[in-house]
Design an enzyme around this catalytic site. Structure first.
Site, PDB file in Angstrom:
ATOM      1  N   LYS A 197      15.710  22.599   7.427  1.00 56.57           N
ATOM      2  CA  LYS A 197      15.796  22.057   8.792  1.00 56.57           C
ATOM      3  C   LYS A 197      16.195  20.584   8.740  1.00 56.57           C
ATOM      4  CE  LYS A 197      14.125  20.245  12.832  1.00 56.57           C
ATOM      5  NZ  LYS A 197      13.883  18.847  13.183  1.00 56.57           N
ATOM      6  N   ASP A 240      30.675  24.646  16.925  1.00 53.72           N
ATOM      7  CA  ASP A 240      29.756  25.735  17.264  1.00 53.72           C
ATOM      8  C   ASP A 240      28.552  25.602  16.328  1.00 53.72           C
ATOM      9  OD1 ASP A 240      28.349  28.082  17.478  1.00 53.72           O
ATOM     10  OD2 ASP A 240      30.114  29.387  17.481  1.00 53.72           O
ATOM     11  N   GLU A 242      16.453  13.638  18.460  1.00 61.12           N
ATOM     12  CA  GLU A 242      15.303  13.307  17.606  1.00 61.12           C
ATOM     13  C   GLU A 242      15.380  11.878  17.078  1.00 61.12           C
ATOM     14  OE1 GLU A 242      14.244  16.309  14.719  1.00 61.12           O
ATOM     15  OE2 GLU A 242      13.226  14.834  13.476  1.00 61.12           O
ATOM     16  N   HIS A 288       8.696   7.541  12.789  1.00 60.75           N
ATOM     17  CA  HIS A 288       8.765   8.417  13.956  1.00 60.75           C
ATOM     18  C   HIS A 288       7.967   7.827  15.109  1.00 60.75           C
ATOM     19  CE1 HIS A 288      10.622  12.377  13.906  1.00 60.75           C
ATOM     20  NE2 HIS A 288      10.631  12.268  12.599  1.00 60.75           N
TER      21      HIS A 288
HETATM   22  C1  MEV Z   1      12.033  16.623  10.773  1.00 61.62           C
HETATM   23  O1  MEV Z   1      12.960  16.813  11.809  1.00 61.62           O
HETATM   24  C2  MEV Z   1      12.643  16.999   9.445  1.00 61.62           C
HETATM   25  C3  MEV Z   1      11.677  16.980   8.248  1.00 61.62           C
HETATM   26  O2  MEV Z   1      10.536  17.771   8.559  1.00 61.62           O
HETATM   27  C4  MEV Z   1      12.426  17.546   7.080  1.00 61.62           C
HETATM   28  C5  MEV Z   1      11.574  17.799   5.865  1.00 61.62           C
HETATM   29  O3  MEV Z   1      10.350  18.009   5.985  1.00 61.62           O
HETATM   30  O4  MEV Z   1      12.159  17.832   4.760  1.00 61.62           O
HETATM   31  C6  MEV Z   1      11.184  15.590   7.985  1.00 61.62           C
END
Ligand code: MEV
Length: 426
Positions: free
Chosen positions: A261, A277, A83, A375
């Site tokens: 995430k 792992d 990413e 991004h």
């Molecule tokens: C993207 O990989 C991760 C985000 O969506 C985390 C978040 O929203 O806090 C930017």
């Protein structure tokens, strides 16, 4: 299309033979077979012994996050992931954290849980008492399986027994609490759980089915914290935005999944780079987040009296330096050397700090300009490359697509044709 996926005896073949079979069974070109066969920095023989039916390797980009200071020590942090923006975001967050001294991190020690499931127990509560009365014998049996671990101060340290009411009636769960030292511990714990199972059956009069480690490693927690200077991070308004973002995640599981995430972007990328792992890390993180019965953020964010932002992270971090890919994968070994960690708990602390940094960076971007600008810059370069741009054309095509707000493969193709013509004639 594949005609049959029943590749008889595939596992017995040499790697070259498997590639031949694969080519015949699919539409791969010679060039694609070469790409699939490429193991990168991983020797073919090592790859062939790590998993089954090996035909080659799969390589991720490896980036180095900079600026990390954790418990007063500097770390260059290897991150392997696909990413864009993640490595840059971590480095930037770590730079801001340095203004107030960097990250502090601690851990609870490397304790893992091995579960032994006993069913058909005539009197579950009695069985529980009987198991606890034989704790010393059970721990001895467990520790006999791994004298090396015991000699290093690790091994089975405690026994917990619970009675669950389940879909299939009551069941007794015996839990070995094992100090796994510098190992992630799945092998050690599973071996111990299997070894004590007959004794557990004999003591309880029940039938043992499962004997396996728990990935809800809530006795192997890491904590990380940092103060982020309000000026360095963009002003008090951004601090407020981040605190609101945290409140949002705390109140809503849909937001919370994305919040967590973002943390795992950092944790998993370092885990990948260091041969961990990562499925175990993900399982541990999300089950811990839901431990209260509601899915919660793994971090907290608040404003202190000076108006600076204070972040804290707490999560399971089951990582190891001995055994597994951390030892066998040469790139993982090199990455661990770059990081310079000497123990598994030190690696866990670094990963906790990176998780916190990553969460900070994401929330900061979301609470201010949004994440898409950064991004899109990287994304547009990727699109340009996939459309055939090389050299300085990559940036030219990417910039034009951003200006036009059309970051698309078809437009990239047109631009590559147009701009390379311009270059040839110019
Ligand atoms: C993207 O990989 C991760 C985000 O969506 C985390 C978040 O929203 O806090 C930017």
């Amino acid at each position: 299309m594949t005609e049959s996926s029943e590749l008889q005896g595939f596992y017995k073949l040499s790697l070259e033979e498997r590639l031949r079979v694969l080519k015949k069974a699919t539409t791969l070109t010679d060039e694609e077979v070469r790409i699939v066969a490429n193991t990168g920095g991983l020797p073919v023989e090592v790859a062939d012994h790590m998993i089954e039916n090996v035909v080659g390797g799969y390589t991720y980009p490896l980036g180095m996050a900079t600026n990390f200071k954790i418990n007063g020590r500097d770390y260059i942090v290897p991150m392997a992931l696909e990413e864009p923006s993640v490595v840059a975001a971590a480095s930037n967050a770590a730079k801001i954290a340095r203004v107030k001294g960097g990250f502090m991190a601690t851990n609870t020690g490397p304790m893992m849980i091995g579960q032994i499931q006993v069913v058909n127990v005539p009197k579950p509560e009695n069985a529980r008492t009987k198991l606890l009365a034989r704790k010393a014998d059970l721990l001895k049996k467990a520790n006999d399986q791994d004298p090396m671990l015991v000699s290093l101060g690790g091994g089975a340290k405690d026994l917990n027994v619970k009675v669950l009411s389940s879909l299939r009636g009551p069941m007794v769960i015996a839990e070995l609490i094992v100090n796994t030292g510098d190992a992630m511990g799945a092998n050690a714990v599973n071996t111990m759980a299997e070894a004590v199972a007959p004794m557990v059956e004999e003591i309880t009069g029940g039938r043992v089915f499962l004997r396996i480690i728990s990935n809800l490693a809530d006795r192997r927690l890491v904590s990380a914290s940092a103060v982020f200077d309000k000026e360095a991070l963009g002003g008090e308004d951004v601090v407020d935005g981040i605190v609101y973002a945290y409140a949002f995640a705390d109140a809503d599981p849909y937001r919370c999944a994305t919040h967590n995430k973002g943390i795992m972007n950092g944790v998993v990328a370092v885990g990948m780079a260091c041969g961990q792992d990562i499925r175990a890390l993900e399982a541990g993180a999300h089950s811990y987040a839901a431990k209260s019965g509601r899915y919660k953020p793994l971090t907290t964010w608040e404003k202190n009296r000076d108006g600076d932002l204070v972040g804290r992270l707490e999560m399971p971090m089951a990582v190891g330096l001995v055994g597994g890919a951390a030892k066998t994968h040469p790139t993982a070994r090199a990455n661990i050397k770059i990081l310079g960690v000497k123990t598994a708990v030190e690696l866990a602390e670094v990963m906790g700090a990176v998780g916190l940094a990553q969460n900070f960076a994401a929330l900061r971007a979301l609470a201010s300009e949004g994440i898409q600008r950064g991004h899109m810059k990287l994304h547009s370069r990727n699109v340009a490359i996939s459309a055939g741009a090389t050299g300085e054309l990559v940036d030219l095509v990417a910039r034009r697509m951003i200006e036009e707000r059309k970051i698309r493969f078809d437009r990239a193709k047109e631009l590559v044709a147009e701009l390379s013509k311009g270059k040839k004639t110019g």
